[in-house]
Design a protein around this motif. Sequence first.
Motif, mmCIF file in Angstrom:
data_model
loop_
_atom_site.group_PDB
_atom_site.id
_atom_site.type_symbol
_atom_site.label_atom_id
_atom_site.label_comp_id
_atom_site.label_asym_id
_atom_site.label_seq_id
_atom_site.Cartn_x
_atom_site.Cartn_y
_atom_site.Cartn_z
ATOM 1 N N ILE A 105 0.839 -1.205 0.000
ATOM 2 C CA ILE A 105 0.000 0.000 0.000
ATOM 3 C C ILE A 105 0.872 1.253 0.000
ATOM 4 C CG2 ILE A 105 -1.649 1.336 1.368
ATOM 5 C CD1 ILE A 105 -2.812 -1.373 2.303
ATOM 6 N N VAL A 106 1.913 1.249 0.820
ATOM 7 C CA VAL A 106 2.812 2.408 0.873
ATOM 8 C C VAL A 106 3.521 2.598 -0.464
ATOM 9 C CG1 VAL A 106 4.862 3.374 1.972
ATOM 10 C CG2 VAL A 106 3.146 2.206 3.361
ATOM 11 N N GLU A 107 4.028 1.511 -1.036
ATOM 12 C CA GLU A 107 4.752 1.593 -2.307
ATOM 13 C C GLU A 107 3.855 2.094 -3.430
ATOM 14 O OE1 GLU A 107 7.851 1.471 -2.693
ATOM 15 O OE2 GLU A 107 8.818 -0.388 -2.067
ATOM 16 N N ASP A 108 2.592 1.643 -3.440
ATOM 17 C CA ASP A 108 1.694 1.981 -4.542
ATOM 18 C C ASP A 108 1.085 3.373 -4.411
ATOM 19 O OD1 ASP A 108 2.257 -0.555 -5.358
ATOM 20 O OD2 ASP A 108 0.195 -1.274 -5.445
ATOM 21 N N THR A 109 1.156 3.979 -3.237
ATOM 22 C CA THR A 109 0.510 5.285 -3.045
ATOM 23 C C THR A 109 1.507 6.437 -2.909
ATOM 24 O OG1 THR A 109 0.408 4.904 -0.632
ATOM 25 C CG2 THR A 109 -1.516 4.263 -1.942
ATOM 26 N N LYS A 110 2.786 6.143 -2.704
ATOM 27 C CA LYS A 110 3.733 7.217 -2.410
ATOM 28 C C LYS A 110 3.970 8.143 -3.600
ATOM 29 C CE LYS A 110 7.904 4.462 -3.333
ATOM 30 N NZ LYS A 110 9.143 3.897 -2.731
ATOM 31 N N SER A 111 3.749 7.655 -4.817
ATOM 32 C CA SER A 111 3.959 8.497 -5.992
ATOM 33 C C SER A 111 2.665 9.116 -6.506
ATOM 34 C CB SER A 111 4.618 7.689 -7.119
ATOM 35 O OG SER A 111 3.820 6.577 -7.476
ATOM 36 N N ASP A 112 1.531 8.826 -5.849
ATOM 37 C CA ASP A 112 0.242 9.385 -6.241
ATOM 38 C C ASP A 112 0.048 10.723 -5.532
ATOM 39 O OD1 ASP A 112 -2.856 9.730 -5.640
ATOM 40 O OD2 ASP A 112 -2.701 8.441 -7.408
ATOM 41 N N GLU A 113 -0.300 11.742 -6.280
ATOM 42 C CA GLU A 113 -0.400 13.085 -5.716
ATOM 43 C C GLU A 113 -1.443 13.172 -4.616
ATOM 44 O OE1 GLU A 113 -1.080 17.732 -7.162
ATOM 45 O OE2 GLU A 113 -1.126 16.089 -8.628
ATOM 46 N N LEU A 114 -2.617 12.566 -4.831
ATOM 47 C CA LEU A 114 -3.679 12.618 -3.821
ATOM 48 C C LEU A 114 -3.285 11.858 -2.567
ATOM 49 C CD1 LEU A 114 -6.545 13.160 -2.747
ATOM 50 C CD2 LEU A 114 -7.296 11.112 -4.003
ATOM 51 N N TRP A 115 -2.905 10.575 -2.749
ATOM 52 C CA TRP A 115 -2.684 9.724 -1.580
ATOM 53 C C TRP A 115 -1.393 10.058 -0.842
ATOM 54 C CZ3 TRP A 115 -7.094 8.324 -0.466
ATOM 55 C CH2 TRP A 115 -8.003 7.824 -1.397
ATOM 56 N N SER A 116 -0.390 10.533 -1.523
ATOM 57 C CA SER A 116 0.840 10.895 -0.820
ATOM 58 C C SER A 116 0.611 12.064 0.128
ATOM 59 C CB SER A 116 1.938 11.249 -1.830
ATOM 60 O OG SER A 116 1.558 12.356 -2.631
ATOM 61 N N ASN A 117 -0.399 12.906 -0.174
ATOM 62 C CA ASN A 117 -0.750 14.024 0.702
ATOM 63 C C ASN A 117 -1.841 13.668 1.707
ATOM 64 O OD1 ASN A 117 0.971 16.128 -0.372
ATOM 65 N ND2 ASN A 117 -0.297 16.056 -2.202
ATOM 66 N N GLN A 118 -2.724 12.755 1.331
ATOM 67 C CA GLN A 118 -3.895 12.471 2.155
ATOM 68 C C GLN A 118 -3.650 11.389 3.197
ATOM 69 O OE1 GLN A 118 -6.359 13.912 2.952
ATOM 70 N NE2 GLN A 118 -8.241 12.737 3.128
ATOM 71 N N ILE A 119 -2.799 10.416 2.893
ATOM 72 C CA ILE A 119 -2.563 9.323 3.840
ATOM 73 C C ILE A 119 -1.445 9.717 4.799
ATOM 74 C CG2 ILE A 119 -1.930 6.908 4.129
ATOM 75 C CD1 ILE A 119 -2.900 6.366 1.314
ATOM 76 N N VAL A 120 -1.759 9.738 6.101
ATOM 77 C CA VAL A 120 -0.745 10.075 7.104
ATOM 78 C C VAL A 120 -0.323 8.858 7.921
ATOM 79 C CG1 VAL A 120 -1.495 12.468 7.296
ATOM 80 C CG2 VAL A 120 -2.513 10.744 8.774
ATOM 81 N N GLN A 121 -1.146 7.797 7.875
ATOM 82 C CA GLN A 121 -0.829 6.615 8.673
ATOM 83 C C GLN A 121 -1.698 5.454 8.213
ATOM 84 O OE1 GLN A 121 -0.832 7.402 12.897
ATOM 85 N NE2 GLN A 121 -1.088 5.238 13.435
ATOM 86 N N LEU A 122 -1.227 4.233 8.468
ATOM 87 C CA LEU A 122 -2.020 3.031 8.230
ATOM 88 C C LEU A 122 -2.283 2.365 9.577
ATOM 89 C CD1 LEU A 122 -0.172 1.521 5.120
ATOM 90 C CD2 LEU A 122 -2.268 2.893 5.135
ATOM 91 N N TYR A 123 -3.503 1.832 9.720
ATOM 92 C CA TYR A 123 -3.895 1.214 10.995
ATOM 93 C C TYR A 123 -4.585 -0.109 10.708
ATOM 94 C CZ TYR A 123 -6.358 0.445 15.399
ATOM 95 O OH TYR A 123 -6.843 -0.108 16.553
ATOM 96 N N VAL A 124 -4.246 -1.123 11.506
ATOM 97 C CA VAL A 124 -4.875 -2.438 11.379
ATOM 98 C C VAL A 124 -5.856 -2.599 12.534
ATOM 99 C CG1 VAL A 124 -4.505 -4.922 11.249
ATOM 100 C CG2 VAL A 124 -2.783 -3.362 10.306
#
Length: 276
Positions: free
Chosen positions: A177-196
């Motif tokens: 999830i981190v690898e696939d979203t880090k280069s996306d403009e929306l998600w790289s700014n919107q995601i601050v943390q992942l929680y299980v």
Amino acid sequence: MLNRIRNIQWRQVGYFFLGLVGLVGVGMLMSLVNKKDQVQVCTDLKVMVEGKETFIDQNDISFMIKEKFGKVVGKELNALPLQKIETELMKSPYVSSADVHMDMDGTMQVAVQQREVVVRIINQVGQEYYVDSKGNKIPVTLKYVPHVMVANGNIREGYKKSLEPVTSDLVKDLVKIVEDTKSDELWSNQIVQLYVNDEKDIEIVPRVGNQQLIIGNADSLSYKLDRLKKFYTHILPKVGSNAYSKVNVKYSGQIVCERKGDWFIDSLQMKINKKI
């Protein structure tokens, strides 16, 4: 006899002797260089640390070499175990590659490439470790805290030793999830943390809004993220940022939104689901 002398191809004879002289000269030069190397001493130590992280620096590498092999400057070149120095540097969990060689001036050149970390894991008992781009675990250090995504919650996989590979599907999904979203403009700014969460579903903790964004696992990840984008572009502008407490895209083909205290699919959401 005169005819034989006349028939000699003097040009080829000349080339032969020139080649012979050249070989002798090269041999003498190599002998001198080899002899010089045997008596030449190390005049300087230069260290270059590459990579975007700063787990280690030039001083750390110089100290590691001095601690294990003593002071290298002033030692004869044939007494310097270059291969052993490389092997020792590679023992550091923060080093992915190392190259050690001597230049013509007697300077020891040391080039070190640092590992690139992807995510910081904090498991359910508070144990922390990094995962690098190759799926190996890297220990946490107080010296440097890289700016990477943090994942915590109900994560069972812990840390035993450096560079051990990730084994659980859950942590592998977090890395994906981190690898696939880090280069996306929306998600790289919107995601601050992942929680299980307690159901072992992965949630995105957003920068804007306080909704629980549930994606489940990393299966069909691009499709799930696309549905979340539809939520942000089609639903959220019409209902407001506080209308829903939970948004779930783990189920195939739909967005399930939950208002505070109620779980239902409203008419606006149904229209969006028909377009998915």
